[in-house]
Design a protein around this motif. Structure first.
Motif, PDB file in Angstrom:
ATOM      1  N   LEU A  17     -39.643  -0.980   7.453  1.00 38.59           N
ATOM      2  CA  LEU A  17     -40.451  -0.098   6.635  1.00 38.59           C
ATOM      3  C   LEU A  17     -41.582   0.455   7.489  1.00 38.59           C
ATOM      4  O   LEU A  17     -42.406  -0.300   7.983  1.00 38.59           O
ATOM      5  CB  LEU A  17     -41.026  -0.864   5.444  1.00 38.59           C
ATOM      6  CG  LEU A  17     -39.979  -1.579   4.575  1.00 38.59           C
ATOM      7  CD1 LEU A  17     -40.680  -2.403   3.506  1.00 38.59           C
ATOM      8  CD2 LEU A  17     -39.041  -0.590   3.939  1.00 38.59           C
ATOM      9  N   LEU A  18     -41.600   1.747   7.671  1.00 44.19           N
ATOM     10  CA  LEU A  18     -42.644   2.390   8.466  1.00 44.19           C
ATOM     11  C   LEU A  18     -43.664   3.007   7.525  1.00 44.19           C
ATOM     12  O   LEU A  18     -43.315   3.702   6.592  1.00 44.19           O
ATOM     13  CB  LEU A  18     -42.049   3.483   9.355  1.00 44.19           C
ATOM     14  CG  LEU A  18     -40.947   3.027  10.309  1.00 44.19           C
ATOM     15  CD1 LEU A  18     -40.395   4.218  11.054  1.00 44.19           C
ATOM     16  CD2 LEU A  18     -41.480   1.997  11.261  1.00 44.19           C
ATOM     17  N   LEU A  19     -44.951   2.760   7.793  1.00 39.38           N
ATOM     18  CA  LEU A  19     -46.005   3.185   6.890  1.00 39.38           C
ATOM     19  C   LEU A  19     -47.048   4.004   7.609  1.00 39.38           C
ATOM     20  O   LEU A  19     -47.356   3.744   8.764  1.00 39.38           O
ATOM     21  CB  LEU A  19     -46.682   1.964   6.262  1.00 39.38           C
ATOM     22  CG  LEU A  19     -45.730   0.947   5.628  1.00 39.38           C
ATOM     23  CD1 LEU A  19     -46.485  -0.342   5.359  1.00 39.38           C
ATOM     24  CD2 LEU A  19     -45.138   1.496   4.370  1.00 39.38           C
ATOM     25  N   GLY A  20     -47.622   4.997   6.913  1.00 37.61           N
ATOM     26  CA  GLY A  20     -48.708   5.784   7.485  1.00 37.61           C
ATOM     27  C   GLY A  20     -49.663   6.209   6.401  1.00 37.61           C
ATOM     28  O   GLY A  20     -49.296   6.268   5.240  1.00 37.61           O
ATOM     29  N   ARG A  21     -50.900   6.524   6.763  1.00 36.32           N
ATOM     30  CA  ARG A  21     -51.877   6.895   5.739  1.00 36.32           C
ATOM     31  C   ARG A  21     -52.430   8.292   5.932  1.00 36.32           C
ATOM     32  O   ARG A  21     -53.395   8.671   5.282  1.00 36.32           O
ATOM     33  CB  ARG A  21     -53.028   5.893   5.717  1.00 36.32           C
ATOM     34  CG  ARG A  21     -52.614   4.529   5.212  1.00 36.32           C
ATOM     35  CD  ARG A  21     -53.782   3.692   4.784  1.00 36.32           C
ATOM     36  NE  ARG A  21     -54.620   4.311   3.784  1.00 36.32           N
ATOM     37  CZ  ARG A  21     -54.324   4.379   2.501  1.00 36.32           C
ATOM     38  NH1 ARG A  21     -53.189   3.927   2.055  1.00 36.32           N
ATOM     39  NH2 ARG A  21     -55.161   4.929   1.650  1.00 36.32           N
ATOM     40  N   HIS A  22     -51.855   9.082   6.812  1.00 35.69           N
ATOM     41  CA  HIS A  22     -52.385  10.415   7.044  1.00 35.69           C
ATOM     42  C   HIS A  22     -51.242  11.413   7.141  1.00 35.69           C
ATOM     43  O   HIS A  22     -50.076  11.057   7.090  1.00 35.69           O
ATOM     44  CB  HIS A  22     -53.200  10.452   8.339  1.00 35.69           C
ATOM     45  CG  HIS A  22     -54.307   9.453   8.347  1.00 35.69           C
ATOM     46  ND1 HIS A  22     -55.440   9.585   7.591  1.00 35.69           N
ATOM     47  CD2 HIS A  22     -54.423   8.270   8.997  1.00 35.69           C
ATOM     48  CE1 HIS A  22     -56.221   8.548   7.784  1.00 35.69           C
ATOM     49  NE2 HIS A  22     -55.630   7.728   8.632  1.00 35.69           N
ATOM     50  N   ALA A  23     -51.596  12.663   7.275  1.00 36.43           N
ATOM     51  CA  ALA A  23     -50.575  13.686   7.451  1.00 36.43           C
ATOM     52  C   ALA A  23     -49.819  13.438   8.745  1.00 36.43           C
ATOM     53  O   ALA A  23     -50.272  12.718   9.622  1.00 36.43           O
ATOM     54  CB  ALA A  23     -51.235  15.075   7.495  1.00 36.43           C
ATOM     55  N   ILE A  24     -48.656  14.054   8.874  1.00 33.98           N
ATOM     56  CA  ILE A  24     -47.841  13.860  10.070  1.00 33.98           C
ATOM     57  C   ILE A  24     -48.610  14.274  11.321  1.00 33.98           C
ATOM     58  O   ILE A  24     -49.231  15.319  11.381  1.00 33.98           O
ATOM     59  CB  ILE A  24     -46.538  14.672   9.952  1.00 33.98           C
ATOM     60  CG1 ILE A  24     -45.574  13.928   9.024  1.00 33.98           C
ATOM     61  CG2 ILE A  24     -45.884  14.864  11.298  1.00 33.98           C
ATOM     62  CD1 ILE A  24     -44.246  14.587   8.840  1.00 33.98           C
ATOM     63  N   LEU A 101     -39.018  -5.583   8.075  1.00 32.00           N
ATOM     64  CA  LEU A 101     -40.122  -5.526   9.035  1.00 32.00           C
ATOM     65  C   LEU A 101     -40.940  -4.274   8.721  1.00 32.00           C
ATOM     66  O   LEU A 101     -40.375  -3.201   8.548  1.00 32.00           O
ATOM     67  CB  LEU A 101     -39.592  -5.471  10.464  1.00 32.00           C
ATOM     68  CG  LEU A 101     -40.645  -5.376  11.581  1.00 32.00           C
ATOM     69  CD1 LEU A 101     -40.161  -6.108  12.832  1.00 32.00           C
ATOM     70  CD2 LEU A 101     -40.931  -3.917  11.960  1.00 32.00           C
ATOM     71  N   TYR A 102     -42.261  -4.425   8.627  1.00 30.71           N
ATOM     72  CA  TYR A 102     -43.153  -3.294   8.350  1.00 30.71           C
ATOM     73  C   TYR A 102     -43.771  -2.785   9.649  1.00 30.71           C
ATOM     74  O   TYR A 102     -44.265  -3.565  10.453  1.00 30.71           O
ATOM     75  CB  TYR A 102     -44.292  -3.721   7.425  1.00 30.71           C
ATOM     76  CG  TYR A 102     -43.883  -3.991   6.001  1.00 30.71           C
ATOM     77  CD1 TYR A 102     -43.814  -2.967   5.068  1.00 30.71           C
ATOM     78  CD2 TYR A 102     -43.565  -5.285   5.582  1.00 30.71           C
ATOM     79  CE1 TYR A 102     -43.450  -3.215   3.758  1.00 30.71           C
ATOM     80  CE2 TYR A 102     -43.196  -5.540   4.267  1.00 30.71           C
ATOM     81  CZ  TYR A 102     -43.145  -4.502   3.362  1.00 30.71           C
ATOM     82  OH  TYR A 102     -42.776  -4.761   2.064  1.00 30.71           O
ATOM     83  N   MET A 103     -43.735  -1.465   9.813  1.00 30.61           N
ATOM     84  CA  MET A 103     -44.427  -0.842  10.940  1.00 30.61           C
ATOM     85  C   MET A 103     -45.218   0.350  10.427  1.00 30.61           C
ATOM     86  O   MET A 103     -44.924   0.889   9.361  1.00 30.61           O
ATOM     87  CB  MET A 103     -43.434  -0.377  12.010  1.00 30.61           C
ATOM     88  CG  MET A 103     -42.658  -1.511  12.656  1.00 30.61           C
ATOM     89  SD  MET A 103     -41.575  -0.944  13.999  1.00 30.61           S
ATOM     90  CE  MET A 103     -42.742  -0.902  15.343  1.00 30.61           C
TER      91      MET A 103
END
Length: 290
Positions: A17-24, A101-103
């Motif tokens: 699982l890939l996670l992000g908190r902002h725009a690409i 697995l989280y990334m």
């Protein structure tokens, strides 16, 4: 805030699982491109966007054809959430494999063979959680961090979530708490440790991660850890006092910065920081990877 949470990969029963908190960003795009160029057997990839209003979804959709050519199932989901741990819980619900697995967006596997090496390891049969080392990245500098012993779990995370594989059934039974903004993953692993779940260490770097994320605020991180320790059913007074002591040290460091270091010329501060980082083992990309 514009948020994007990405995704889900299946690799021989392992979901990432890939996670992000902002725009690409360029680092976010490089994560997707690396995945496309690295994995050669079946994976599933899901982008879960936090209902962003910019071009995030449109840019993500530009990868649809590339995934189709690789015969990789690819989905884009855009919906509101209550923060990163809510998004992690939502993404986990999409998983069907045995391991997760989280990334974070911008993080990478240490090399293209990691998932293959882990999925073939015999330790998976007896483990609930498998973890390894990690490589920290700060712009163009890198530092190898060996996972600490499990005994240090009482004080903080001995490994990072980017370098740990967890059985999906555990994450289904114990979703991440939304009470915490930074350390809910620590609460989960500490609970698993107290419940006697089987942790297995692999002596290899699993991931390369960017240290400039939400958990980079050491003081905020320790404050949340203290709250978690104080609320645990098994109360560890010694650990609580140790973390309180670190918070007091943070207060003194903040005082020194506000009343001393910020008046030192910038060049001198930069030289000092560079010296301390080299002493700690940080290396340039060329030095680290040869």
């Amino acid at each position: 805030m514009i948020k994007i949470y990405d995704c889900l990969l299946e690799f021989r029963g392992v979901f990432v699982l890939l996670l992000g908190r902002h725009a690409i960003t360029p680092f976010y795009l490089s994560t997707i491109i690396l995945l496309l160029s690295t994995f050669l057997i079946y994976i599933q990839y899901i982008i879960q966007d936090g209902a962003s209003s910019d071009q995030t979804v449109k840019i993500a959709e530009s990868f649809v054809q590339a995934f189709a050519e690789k015969e990789i199932p690819f989905r884009i989901i855009s919906q509101k959430d209550q923060g990163i741990y809510d998004a992690m819980n939502k993404a986990r619900q999409e998983a069907q494999g045995e391991w997760i697995l989280y990334m974070n967006a911008g993080d990478f596997f240490a090399n293209g063979k990691i998932l293959s090496l882990v999925s073939k390891n015999e330790c998976l049969e007896m483990a609930d959680i498998v973890y390894g080392d990690v490589i920290r990245r700060d712009k163009d500098m890198y530092l190898y961090i060996k996972a600490r012993t499990l005994e240090t779990m009482r004080l903080g995370m001995p490994f990072c979530h980017q370098s740990s594989f967890t059985r999906r059934k555990l994450l289904n039974l114990f979703p991440f708490s939304l009470q915490y903004r930074i350390c809910s993953d620590y609460r989960f692993y500490l609970q698993m440790y107290h419940e006697g779940k089987k942790f297995v260490y692999l002596p290899m770097a699993i991931a390369i991660y960017d240290i400039n994320g939400i958990s980079s605020d050491a003081r905020a991180n320790r404050k949340e850890r203290l709250k978690i320790l104080e609320k645990m059913p098994v109360r560890d007074e010694e650990a609580i006092q140790r973390v309180k002591g670190w918070l007091e040290q943070d207060t003194r460091k903040k005082f020194m910065h506000e009343h001393f270091w910020r008046f030192i010329p910038k060049k001198i501060r930069q030289k000092r920081r560079s010296y301390l980082r080299k002493k700690a083992g940080w290396k340039t990309k060329e030095e680290f990877f040869g």
